[in-house]
Motif scaffolding. Sequence first.
Motif, PDB file in Angstrom:
ATOM      1  N   PHE A 199       0.811  -1.219   0.000  1.00  0.00           N
ATOM      2  CA  PHE A 199       0.000   0.000   0.000  1.00  0.00           C
ATOM      3  C   PHE A 199       0.850   1.277   0.000  1.00  0.00           C
ATOM      4  O   PHE A 199       0.334   2.360   0.272  1.00  0.00           O
ATOM      5  CB  PHE A 199      -0.946  -0.015   1.206  1.00  0.00           C
ATOM      6  N   THR A 200       2.151   1.144  -0.279  1.00  0.00           N
ATOM      7  CA  THR A 200       2.986   2.333  -0.391  1.00  0.00           C
ATOM      8  C   THR A 200       2.554   3.120  -1.622  1.00  0.00           C
ATOM      9  O   THR A 200       2.451   2.580  -2.724  1.00  0.00           O
ATOM     10  CB  THR A 200       4.472   1.956  -0.530  1.00  0.00           C
ATOM     11  N   THR A 201       2.294   4.408  -1.443  1.00  0.00           N
ATOM     12  CA  THR A 201       1.776   5.210  -2.551  1.00  0.00           C
ATOM     13  C   THR A 201       2.863   5.499  -3.587  1.00  0.00           C
ATOM     14  O   THR A 201       4.061   5.458  -3.288  1.00  0.00           O
ATOM     15  CB  THR A 201       1.206   6.541  -2.033  1.00  0.00           C
ATOM     16  N   TYR A 202       2.399   5.809  -4.781  1.00  0.00           N
ATOM     17  CA  TYR A 202       3.301   6.154  -5.868  1.00  0.00           C
ATOM     18  C   TYR A 202       4.113   7.401  -5.512  1.00  0.00           C
ATOM     19  O   TYR A 202       5.322   7.473  -5.767  1.00  0.00           O
ATOM     20  CB  TYR A 202       2.481   6.396  -7.135  1.00  0.00           C
ATOM     21  N   ASN A 203       3.458   8.383  -4.879  1.00  0.00           N
ATOM     22  CA  ASN A 203       4.159   9.606  -4.485  1.00  0.00           C
ATOM     23  C   ASN A 203       5.271   9.316  -3.489  1.00  0.00           C
ATOM     24  O   ASN A 203       6.364   9.889  -3.562  1.00  0.00           O
ATOM     25  CB  ASN A 203       3.174  10.614  -3.894  1.00  0.00           C
ATOM     26  N   GLU A 204       4.992   8.425  -2.519  1.00  0.00           N
ATOM     27  CA  GLU A 204       6.005   8.083  -1.523  1.00  0.00           C
ATOM     28  C   GLU A 204       7.183   7.377  -2.176  1.00  0.00           C
ATOM     29  O   GLU A 204       8.344   7.628  -1.834  1.00  0.00           O
ATOM     30  CB  GLU A 204       5.393   7.207  -0.429  1.00  0.00           C
ATOM     31  N   LEU A 205       6.913   6.496  -3.132  1.00  0.00           N
ATOM     32  CA  LEU A 205       7.999   5.812  -3.837  1.00  0.00           C
ATOM     33  C   LEU A 205       8.865   6.808  -4.597  1.00  0.00           C
ATOM     34  O   LEU A 205      10.097   6.687  -4.625  1.00  0.00           O
ATOM     35  CB  LEU A 205       7.429   4.769  -4.791  1.00  0.00           C
ATOM     36  N   ILE A 206       8.235   7.793  -5.213  1.00  0.00           N
ATOM     37  CA  ILE A 206       9.010   8.806  -5.941  1.00  0.00           C
ATOM     38  C   ILE A 206       9.856   9.625  -4.984  1.00  0.00           C
ATOM     39  O   ILE A 206      11.020   9.946  -5.267  1.00  0.00           O
ATOM     40  CB  ILE A 206       8.064   9.703  -6.768  1.00  0.00           C
ATOM     41  N   ARG A 207       9.288   9.980  -3.807  1.00  0.00           N
ATOM     42  CA  ARG A 207      10.080  10.738  -2.822  1.00  0.00           C
ATOM     43  C   ARG A 207      11.287   9.921  -2.360  1.00  0.00           C
ATOM     44  O   ARG A 207      12.385  10.455  -2.189  1.00  0.00           O
ATOM     45  CB  ARG A 207       9.203  11.135  -1.634  1.00  0.00           C
ATOM     46  N   ARG A 208      11.079   8.627  -2.165  1.00  0.00           N
ATOM     47  CA  ARG A 208      12.205   7.767  -1.789  1.00  0.00           C
ATOM     48  C   ARG A 208      13.238   7.714  -2.911  1.00  0.00           C
ATOM     49  O   ARG A 208      14.450   7.709  -2.656  1.00  0.00           O
ATOM     50  CB  ARG A 208      11.710   6.356  -1.473  1.00  0.00           C
ATOM     51  N   MET A 209      12.752   7.661  -4.131  1.00  0.00           N
ATOM     52  CA  MET A 209      13.666   7.617  -5.272  1.00  0.00           C
ATOM     53  C   MET A 209      14.476   8.908  -5.357  1.00  0.00           C
ATOM     54  O   MET A 209      15.680   8.889  -5.672  1.00  0.00           O
ATOM     55  CB  MET A 209      12.878   7.406  -6.560  1.00  0.00           C
ATOM     56  N   GLN A 210      13.861  10.036  -5.093  1.00  0.00           N
ATOM     57  CA  GLN A 210      14.581  11.302  -5.140  1.00  0.00           C
ATOM     58  C   GLN A 210      15.668  11.355  -4.068  1.00  0.00           C
ATOM     59  O   GLN A 210      16.777  11.849  -4.310  1.00  0.00           O
ATOM     60  CB  GLN A 210      13.600  12.464  -4.974  1.00  0.00           C
ATOM     61  N   ARG A 211      15.360  10.849  -2.872  1.00  0.00           N
ATOM     62  CA  ARG A 211      16.378  10.805  -1.814  1.00  0.00           C
ATOM     63  C   ARG A 211      17.519   9.867  -2.206  1.00  0.00           C
ATOM     64  O   ARG A 211      18.690  10.165  -1.962  1.00  0.00           O
ATOM     65  CB  ARG A 211      15.757  10.383  -0.482  1.00  0.00           C
ATOM     66  N   ARG A 212      17.171   8.724  -2.806  1.00  0.00           N
ATOM     67  CA  ARG A 212      18.202   7.796  -3.256  1.00  0.00           C
ATOM     68  C   ARG A 212      19.085   8.445  -4.313  1.00  0.00           C
ATOM     69  O   ARG A 212      20.306   8.262  -4.315  1.00  0.00           O
ATOM     70  CB  ARG A 212      17.530   6.537  -3.819  1.00  0.00           C
ATOM     71  N   ALA A 213      18.479   9.200  -5.210  1.00  0.00           N
ATOM     72  CA  ALA A 213      19.250   9.869  -6.254  1.00  0.00           C
ATOM     73  C   ALA A 213      20.249  10.863  -5.658  1.00  0.00           C
ATOM     74  O   ALA A 213      21.402  10.952  -6.107  1.00  0.00           O
ATOM     75  CB  ALA A 213      18.301  10.585  -7.219  1.00  0.00           C
ATOM     76  N   GLN A 214      19.833  11.615  -4.637  1.00  0.00           N
ATOM     77  CA  GLN A 214      20.759  12.542  -3.983  1.00  0.00           C
ATOM     78  C   GLN A 214      21.924  11.778  -3.351  1.00  0.00           C
ATOM     79  O   GLN A 214      23.082  12.192  -3.444  1.00  0.00           O
ATOM     80  CB  GLN A 214      20.017  13.352  -2.924  1.00  0.00           C
ATOM     81  N   GLU A 215      21.618  10.664  -2.693  1.00  0.00           N
ATOM     82  CA  GLU A 215      22.660   9.864  -2.052  1.00  0.00           C
ATOM     83  C   GLU A 215      23.650   9.312  -3.071  1.00  0.00           C
ATOM     84  O   GLU A 215      24.834   9.182  -2.795  1.00  0.00           O
ATOM     85  CB  GLU A 215      22.029   8.708  -1.271  1.00  0.00           C
ATOM     86  N   GLN A 216      23.158   8.986  -4.262  1.00  0.00           N
ATOM     87  CA  GLN A 216      23.995   8.383  -5.293  1.00  0.00           C
ATOM     88  C   GLN A 216      24.658   9.417  -6.200  1.00  0.00           C
ATOM     89  O   GLN A 216      25.382   9.060  -7.120  1.00  0.00           O
ATOM     90  CB  GLN A 216      23.164   7.434  -6.158  1.00  0.00           C
TER      91      GLN A 216
END
Length: 318
Positions: free
Chosen positions: A72-89
């Motif tokens: 039930f993780t929302t699409y918006n939450e997944l994108i926010r996680r992806m953006q944080r991952r992108a900053q880390e990488q």
Amino acid sequence: MISLKYFFWFLLSTVLTSCTVGYFPDRNSQNMLVDFPLLPHSEEIGTYLPGDSLPAEAYIRVGVLEVRGGEFTTYNELIRRMQRRAQEQGVDAIQILDKQHYIDECDGCWDEVTTILSAVGLKFTKNLDYLSEYLKAKEIYALHDNDSSKQAGNWNTKVWFDFDRTPTGIEGQKDYATFIERYSLDYLLYEENRRWRYATDEYGRPRMRVRTHASGTPHLRVWFTYDAVRPSLVRIKDLSSREESSIQFTYDTFGSLMKKHITLPDGDVIEQVPTYDAEGKQVSSGYYRIREEEREPYLRVVYKFYSPDDVKKQLVLK
């Protein structure tokens, strides 16, 4: 870079005893498909959904990122996680790919659903200016046999390096390059391969390193003394010949190296004096023989650095 290496040693000290252990580095922790470094940042991440047009400015596709969530993780939450991952990488923008669901079936219990979102990481070439901080090559000029018409010295050798300062190739004669490498901290303290074993002090810094042959037999032992966080003295012993040498380091009040005082096994002394640019980056070094308190020019080393032009063709994904 040096500060990150000291942080690495500090982490090691929390899990290792003071005995001599093997050194097994992880050079591929970023899990990217390019061989140049990607530095973490806190800038806004450009986000492109499926069907969006990608930016017109030049970029490099550097790899695929993934984040995971529950059923039930929302699409918006997944994108926010992806953006944080992108900053880390160290990625500048992401091109979102398909979202997928995986079901872990379990007899007699609720099936567990995992949601995975993938994205292609983009690095804009305009943001690769930091590559100029990474050493690409050293050009060595001999001065001790120089004539008056060649004040810059006689070109002798060029050594190429990858982004972690590991030598990758050599052009010209090897003798001077071997000497410079043998008395460098890149080799004695920071070289990362399985032939080095080490012991740490109470602060997690290497107090001794031992380099072995491919057979595992030790052939070099190195001891380190520090002033605060910087090496102040390095003692080196060749275990085959039993010959010993040393390096003394002198720093200015800002912590920049002013000179290295190298005492060779035969008692000869070589002094290395670095030169820095306006931003404080070392761009060359002069080597001098010390004879009866006089400095006799010996070698000149000029540093070359990477630029965005060196990586623009590394398009792993097209």
